[in-house]
Design a protein around this motif. Sequence first.
Motif, PDB file in Angstrom:
ATOM      1  N   THR A 117       0.800  -1.229   0.000  1.00 35.18           N
ATOM      2  CA  THR A 117       0.000   0.000   0.000  1.00 35.18           C
ATOM      3  C   THR A 117       0.834   1.281   0.000  1.00 35.18           C
ATOM      4  N   VAL A 138      -6.515   3.041  -1.684  1.00 31.94           N
ATOM      5  CA  VAL A 138      -7.115   1.791  -1.228  1.00 31.94           C
ATOM      6  C   VAL A 138      -8.636   1.936  -1.237  1.00 31.94           C
ATOM      7  N   ILE A 140     -12.253   0.397   0.050  1.00 31.59           N
ATOM      8  CA  ILE A 140     -12.871  -0.433   1.088  1.00 31.59           C
ATOM      9  C   ILE A 140     -14.223  -0.947   0.579  1.00 31.59           C
ATOM     10  N   LYS A 196     -10.088  -4.562   2.237  1.00 36.72           N
ATOM     11  CA  LYS A 196      -9.264  -3.592   1.522  1.00 36.72           C
ATOM     12  C   LYS A 196      -8.830  -4.149   0.170  1.00 36.72           C
ATOM     13  N   ALA A 207     -10.174  -5.225   6.729  1.00 35.62           N
ATOM     14  CA  ALA A 207      -9.884  -3.948   7.382  1.00 35.62           C
ATOM     15  C   ALA A 207     -10.587  -3.830   8.726  1.00 35.62           C
TER      16      ALA A 207
END
Length: 411
Positions: A117, A138, A140, A196, A207
């Motif tokens: 990331t 990123v 979600i 994620k 996450a």
Amino acid sequence: MKYTAIILLSLILFACNTKEEKEKAAKPEAPKEKIVYEFGFKLNDFKVIHDTIQSGDSFGKILGEQGFDAAKVHEINQTVKDSFNVRDIRIGKPFTLLQEKNAPNGLKVFVYQPDKTSYFVVDLRDSIPVAYKKERPVVIKRRTIAGAIDGSLSATLAREGVSAALAPELSKIYAWSIDFFKINKGDKFAVTINEKYLEGGEYLGVAGIEASYFEYKGKKIYAFPFKQDVNSKRVDYYDEEGKVLKNMFLKAPLKFINITSRYTRSRFHPVQKIWKAHNGTDYAAPHGTPIMTTAAGVVEQTGYTGGNGNFVKVRHNSTYTTQYLHMSRILVRRGQHVSQGQVIGKVGSTGLATGPHVCYRFWKNGVQVDPLRQKLPNSLPMDPKYKARYMAETAPLKKELDSVSLAKFGE
């Protein structure tokens, strides 16, 4: 005659144009070069080399292989050290070199990726190098899944397309209310998770957990994270009625390991070869497995005896004391305060033991008892003033879990 010449000339021109069009059709245009951007750079403008940090590699060594002398490498290190610690480079991590297309070893940009990331850029295009860190975007995504235990919890989750890393997270949530040594094939569960992904679609894992239930001994045990004080960082888990899940004691000092011998008044001792009481619960585990204290307290005693091997005894309050035997290593000292779940030693086979395991002993008011049969105290309950907000927030989450479970199992 004049008109005949004009017609003839027109036919010749038409034939020429047709021939040119056929030739163009026979020779398709070369495909345009695909423009590729990564790390904030147009990669088409560079010669790109992707590689991985090997044993013995360092930032300085990589620069040296790109034609930088020792003085220049030192200068670059000093310039970028506040933004990029060159000592943090680790074996197995990927890096990318962006070189000038027409110059051998003409390094312009160095990119190091410590994880999926983020990445560090060392830009060498100007006279003064510039270093900075960037985070990849990123995404979600939220979803609810339901499943039934078949094998281990992690294997069951993997079959449902969820990261196996969710298993230890669920075990932490239910550590005080479910004995994972006793879960059975077919026990059901449902969980709402946030996952994620990188923008390109690569899966990065879980996450967070919004809600869950786990079937245990025929009963659904729900778990919802909740902050009583919205300004606090403390999050506790409560069931569908707002009762706290966390008990004063963990169910076991290890995770996901088999019980090989229970508390009993009569057991044939595997080493001494006699019948005698077994005032503890044995949990088999590989040598070196971390042993956790099941509740907060003070280390009352550590040491070694011929029967117990290396052991630790923890006093939790005036009522409860626990002891952990046969350790290969002791990691705490007498008088030390320990928190619930803290690793206090490692599994071994010291003392009278036929193999690596921990014998877990439990005292209540000075008398050894079977911990698996105790009704142990809970931690502090939810303040009644927060109950209405909790029920309002968790009602739709419970409904969603039940709906997905109904669709999956039809019950």
